[in-house]
Scaffold this motif. Structure first.
Motif, PDB file in Angstrom:
ATOM      1  N   ARG A 124       0.862  -1.185   0.000  1.00  0.00           N
ATOM      2  CA  ARG A 124       0.000   0.000   0.000  1.00  0.00           C
ATOM      3  C   ARG A 124       0.895   1.230   0.000  1.00  0.00           C
ATOM      4  O   ARG A 124       1.724   1.413   0.888  1.00  0.00           O
ATOM      5  CB  ARG A 124      -0.926   0.041   1.210  1.00  0.00           C
ATOM      6  CG  ARG A 124      -1.705   1.369   1.329  1.00  0.00           C
ATOM      7  CD  ARG A 124      -2.582   1.389   2.567  1.00  0.00           C
ATOM      8  NE  ARG A 124      -3.738   0.533   2.396  1.00  0.00           N
ATOM      9  CZ  ARG A 124      -4.405  -0.042   3.399  1.00  0.00           C
ATOM     10  NH1 ARG A 124      -4.000   0.164   4.642  1.00  0.00           N
ATOM     11  NH2 ARG A 124      -5.450  -0.791   3.169  1.00  0.00           N
ATOM     12  N   TYR A 125       0.736   2.067  -1.015  1.00  0.00           N
ATOM     13  CA  TYR A 125       1.428   3.349  -1.088  1.00  0.00           C
ATOM     14  C   TYR A 125       0.357   4.446  -1.090  1.00  0.00           C
ATOM     15  O   TYR A 125      -0.663   4.313  -1.783  1.00  0.00           O
ATOM     16  CB  TYR A 125       2.248   3.476  -2.372  1.00  0.00           C
ATOM     17  CG  TYR A 125       3.328   2.434  -2.558  1.00  0.00           C
ATOM     18  CD1 TYR A 125       4.622   2.647  -2.080  1.00  0.00           C
ATOM     19  CD2 TYR A 125       3.060   1.250  -3.240  1.00  0.00           C
ATOM     20  CE1 TYR A 125       5.609   1.697  -2.267  1.00  0.00           C
ATOM     21  CE2 TYR A 125       4.049   0.297  -3.425  1.00  0.00           C
ATOM     22  CZ  TYR A 125       5.319   0.525  -2.945  1.00  0.00           C
ATOM     23  OH  TYR A 125       6.298  -0.427  -3.129  1.00  0.00           O
ATOM     24  N   LEU A 126       0.593   5.504  -0.354  1.00  0.00           N
ATOM     25  CA  LEU A 126      -0.329   6.630  -0.407  1.00  0.00           C
ATOM     26  C   LEU A 126       0.435   7.927  -0.166  1.00  0.00           C
ATOM     27  O   LEU A 126       1.474   7.946   0.480  1.00  0.00           O
ATOM     28  CB  LEU A 126      -1.472   6.464   0.594  1.00  0.00           C
ATOM     29  CG  LEU A 126      -1.165   6.402   2.090  1.00  0.00           C
ATOM     30  CD1 LEU A 126      -1.096   7.805   2.703  1.00  0.00           C
ATOM     31  CD2 LEU A 126      -2.217   5.574   2.807  1.00  0.00           C
ATOM     32  N   ALA A 127      -0.121   8.984  -0.696  1.00  0.00           N
ATOM     33  CA  ALA A 127       0.451  10.322  -0.507  1.00  0.00           C
ATOM     34  C   ALA A 127      -0.675  11.329  -0.605  1.00  0.00           C
ATOM     35  O   ALA A 127      -1.653  11.130  -1.347  1.00  0.00           O
ATOM     36  CB  ALA A 127       1.525  10.608  -1.548  1.00  0.00           C
ATOM     37  N   GLY A 128      -0.547  12.424   0.168  1.00  0.00           N
ATOM     38  CA  GLY A 128      -1.601  13.414   0.131  1.00  0.00           C
ATOM     39  C   GLY A 128      -1.203  14.705   0.809  1.00  0.00           C
ATOM     40  O   GLY A 128      -0.090  14.858   1.321  1.00  0.00           O
ATOM     41  N   ALA A 129      -2.139  15.644   0.822  1.00  0.00           N
ATOM     42  CA  ALA A 129      -1.913  16.946   1.441  1.00  0.00           C
ATOM     43  C   ALA A 129      -3.253  17.530   1.859  1.00  0.00           C
ATOM     44  O   ALA A 129      -4.293  17.196   1.274  1.00  0.00           O
ATOM     45  CB  ALA A 129      -1.199  17.890   0.478  1.00  0.00           C
ATOM     46  N   GLY A 130      -3.207  18.396   2.893  1.00  0.00           N
ATOM     47  CA  GLY A 130      -4.460  18.971   3.331  1.00  0.00           C
ATOM     48  C   GLY A 130      -4.293  20.052   4.366  1.00  0.00           C
ATOM     49  O   GLY A 130      -3.185  20.560   4.617  1.00  0.00           O
ATOM     50  N   LEU A 131      -5.410  20.395   4.995  1.00  0.00           N
ATOM     51  CA  LEU A 131      -5.503  21.484   5.964  1.00  0.00           C
ATOM     52  C   LEU A 131      -5.731  20.906   7.363  1.00  0.00           C
ATOM     53  O   LEU A 131      -6.514  19.974   7.548  1.00  0.00           O
ATOM     54  CB  LEU A 131      -6.658  22.410   5.595  1.00  0.00           C
ATOM     55  CG  LEU A 131      -6.921  23.616   6.498  1.00  0.00           C
ATOM     56  CD1 LEU A 131      -5.796  24.628   6.366  1.00  0.00           C
ATOM     57  CD2 LEU A 131      -8.277  24.252   6.139  1.00  0.00           C
ATOM     58  N   ARG A 132      -5.058  21.481   8.361  1.00  0.00           N
ATOM     59  CA  ARG A 132      -5.227  21.104   9.758  1.00  0.00           C
ATOM     60  C   ARG A 132      -5.729  22.326  10.526  1.00  0.00           C
ATOM     61  O   ARG A 132      -5.091  23.386  10.489  1.00  0.00           O
ATOM     62  CB  ARG A 132      -3.907  20.605  10.334  1.00  0.00           C
ATOM     63  CG  ARG A 132      -3.939  20.255  11.833  1.00  0.00           C
ATOM     64  CD  ARG A 132      -2.582  19.695  12.234  1.00  0.00           C
ATOM     65  NE  ARG A 132      -2.397  19.606  13.672  1.00  0.00           N
ATOM     66  CZ  ARG A 132      -2.721  18.556  14.427  1.00  0.00           C
ATOM     67  NH1 ARG A 132      -3.281  17.496  13.853  1.00  0.00           N
ATOM     68  NH2 ARG A 132      -2.489  18.556  15.722  1.00  0.00           N
ATOM     69  N   THR A 133      -6.869  22.159  11.214  1.00  0.00           N
ATOM     70  CA  THR A 133      -7.508  23.270  11.906  1.00  0.00           C
ATOM     71  C   THR A 133      -7.499  23.024  13.411  1.00  0.00           C
ATOM     72  O   THR A 133      -7.915  21.951  13.875  1.00  0.00           O
ATOM     73  CB  THR A 133      -8.962  23.441  11.437  1.00  0.00           C
ATOM     74  OG1 THR A 133      -8.983  23.592  10.022  1.00  0.00           O
ATOM     75  CG2 THR A 133      -9.597  24.657  12.092  1.00  0.00           C
ATOM     76  N   ALA A 134      -7.037  24.010  14.162  1.00  0.00           N
ATOM     77  CA  ALA A 134      -7.045  23.926  15.620  1.00  0.00           C
ATOM     78  C   ALA A 134      -8.412  24.381  16.128  1.00  0.00           C
ATOM     79  O   ALA A 134      -8.731  25.573  16.109  1.00  0.00           O
ATOM     80  CB  ALA A 134      -5.943  24.791  16.209  1.00  0.00           C
ATOM     81  N   LEU A 135      -9.253  23.426  16.550  1.00  0.00           N
ATOM     82  CA  LEU A 135     -10.575  23.759  17.068  1.00  0.00           C
ATOM     83  C   LEU A 135     -10.509  24.246  18.511  1.00  0.00           C
ATOM     84  O   LEU A 135     -11.298  25.091  18.928  1.00  0.00           O
ATOM     85  CB  LEU A 135     -11.500  22.540  16.976  1.00  0.00           C
ATOM     86  CG  LEU A 135     -11.723  21.953  15.581  1.00  0.00           C
ATOM     87  CD1 LEU A 135     -12.647  20.750  15.656  1.00  0.00           C
ATOM     88  CD2 LEU A 135     -12.281  23.006  14.637  1.00  0.00           C
ATOM     89  N   LEU A 136      -9.574  23.685  19.282  1.00  0.00           N
ATOM     90  CA  LEU A 136      -9.431  24.066  20.684  1.00  0.00           C
ATOM     91  C   LEU A 136      -7.987  23.860  21.102  1.00  0.00           C
ATOM     92  O   LEU A 136      -7.419  22.784  20.875  1.00  0.00           O
ATOM     93  CB  LEU A 136     -10.353  23.214  21.565  1.00  0.00           C
ATOM     94  CG  LEU A 136     -10.187  23.380  23.091  1.00  0.00           C
ATOM     95  CD1 LEU A 136     -10.546  24.804  23.513  1.00  0.00           C
ATOM     96  CD2 LEU A 136     -11.033  22.355  23.834  1.00  0.00           C
ATOM     97  N   ARG A 137      -7.402  24.873  21.692  1.00  0.00           N
ATOM     98  CA  ARG A 137      -6.041  24.758  22.232  1.00  0.00           C
ATOM     99  C   ARG A 137      -6.013  25.390  23.615  1.00  0.00           C
ATOM    100  O   ARG A 137      -6.247  26.588  23.763  1.00  0.00           O
ATOM    101  CB  ARG A 137      -5.030  25.438  21.299  1.00  0.00           C
ATOM    102  CG  ARG A 137      -4.733  24.618  20.061  1.00  0.00           C
ATOM    103  CD  ARG A 137      -3.576  25.162  19.268  1.00  0.00           C
ATOM    104  NE  ARG A 137      -3.892  26.425  18.621  1.00  0.00           N
ATOM    105  CZ  ARG A 137      -3.220  26.918  17.584  1.00  0.00           C
ATOM    106  NH1 ARG A 137      -2.198  26.253  17.073  1.00  0.00           N
ATOM    107  NH2 ARG A 137      -3.547  28.075  17.058  1.00  0.00           N
ATOM    108  N   SER A 138      -5.740  24.562  24.613  1.00  0.00           N
ATOM    109  CA  SER A 138      -5.641  25.052  25.984  1.00  0.00           C
ATOM    110  C   SER A 138      -4.501  24.319  26.666  1.00  0.00           C
ATOM    111  O   SER A 138      -3.827  23.472  26.061  1.00  0.00           O
ATOM    112  CB  SER A 138      -6.958  24.828  26.736  1.00  0.00           C
ATOM    113  OG  SER A 138      -7.198  23.445  26.937  1.00  0.00           O
ATOM    114  N   GLU A 139      -4.284  24.618  27.915  1.00  0.00           N
ATOM    115  CA  GLU A 139      -3.169  24.010  28.642  1.00  0.00           C
ATOM    116  C   GLU A 139      -3.322  22.500  28.770  1.00  0.00           C
ATOM    117  O   GLU A 139      -2.340  21.759  28.706  1.00  0.00           O
ATOM    118  CB  GLU A 139      -3.059  24.632  30.032  1.00  0.00           C
ATOM    119  CG  GLU A 139      -1.874  24.115  30.842  1.00  0.00           C
ATOM    120  CD  GLU A 139      -1.767  24.788  32.188  1.00  0.00           C
ATOM    121  OE1 GLU A 139      -0.928  24.358  33.006  1.00  0.00           O
ATOM    122  OE2 GLU A 139      -2.531  25.754  32.435  1.00  0.00           O
TER     123      GLU A 139
END
Length: 257
Positions: A124-139
């Motif tokens: 199995r070979y795969l490759a890709g690209a995309g967007l990463r969204t921070a919905l919540l960031r806390s301590e």
């Protein structure tokens, strides 16, 4: 390194990118973890002397943080033999880059190679690209959403055959929701769930894959942790006629650096 204490598995490949991801504000930071387990045991299987099983499990995860970006290498190997014949032989290596990692919206590229003899997955070979969204960031809690497009190439060996190879080439969309939660100074959870789908021209229909993994780690010392992992995968239409649901449960010790 880590000594594997318990390994009970119907092996499935689930990739948790969050287990190697550590949010650091500092630059030029290298982190990682590794595990190594050996198994040798026998079971009464109706034969006069029973059967001997041997196994080897190893993982190695490394992440490097630069000032703006992060780079990951996630690797796993699993081997089990029965009666001196290979019963389980699977491995994968995954490479990923996260650009502008501190922003609410960042970008990811990734590639992966995998094989799984027991599931009759030759390659199995795969490759890709995309967007990463921070919905919540806390301590103590982080939640992220990932959306990507990828191209997947697979070769499967049909059951009861040694030369009948089925090849698939499918563009897919890949989405994930992930979280890291720190309950206190000793206990931490990270989890991820994927949904991937793509249209297979040979099948004349969409192939859907739902997968997830949960890791719970308990700190024993500064570098040593007890870790329990459960993961599972559901394929609605496997390329070869195999089990639709696969799972894996592992408990052991983990050393990090």
């Amino acid at each position: 390194m880590c000594l594997l204490l318990l390994h009970f598995a119907a092996k499935a490949q689930i990739l948790n990118i969050e287990k190697s991801r550590i949010d650091k504000d500092s630059a030029n930071y290298l982190a990682g973890s590794g595990s190594l387990g050996f198994n040798f045991f026998n079971r009464n299987t109706g034969r006069p002397k029973g059967d001997n099983f041997t196994g080897l499990t190893a993982t190695a995860d490394v992440v490097y943080f630069s000032e703006k970006h992060s780079f990951f290498s996630i690797n796993s190997y699993n081997y089990v033999s029965l009666r001196r014949e290979t019963f389980q032989h699977a491995a994968y290596t995954h490479l990923r880059a996260n650009f502008y990692r501190k922003r609410k919206f960042s970008y990811e590229t990734f590639s992966q190679y995998q094989y799984d003899v027991a599931r009759r997955l030759e390659h199995r070979y795969l490759a890709g690209a995309g967007l990463r969204t921070a919905l919540l960031r806390s301590e103590n809690v982080n939640v992220y959403l990932g959306n990507a497009v990828m191209y997947e190439f697979e070769q499967w060996l049909m059951p009861n055959s040694t030369d009948n190879i089925v090849t698939t080439r499918i563009p897919k969309v890949s989405n994930y929701l992930s979280t890291r939660a720190k309950f206190n100074q000793h206990v931490e959870l990270n989890a991820i769930i994927y949904y991937q789908t793509g249209y297979d021209n040979k099948l004349g229909d969409f192939r859907h894959r739902l997968s997830g993994e949960t890791n719970i780690t308990s700190r024993i010392t500064g570098k040593l942790r007890m870790k329990t992992t459960f993961n599972g995968t559901i394929d609605n239409q496997p390329v070869v006629p195999l089990t639709h649901f696969l799972y894996n449960l592992t408990t052991g010790l983990q050393a990090s650096f």
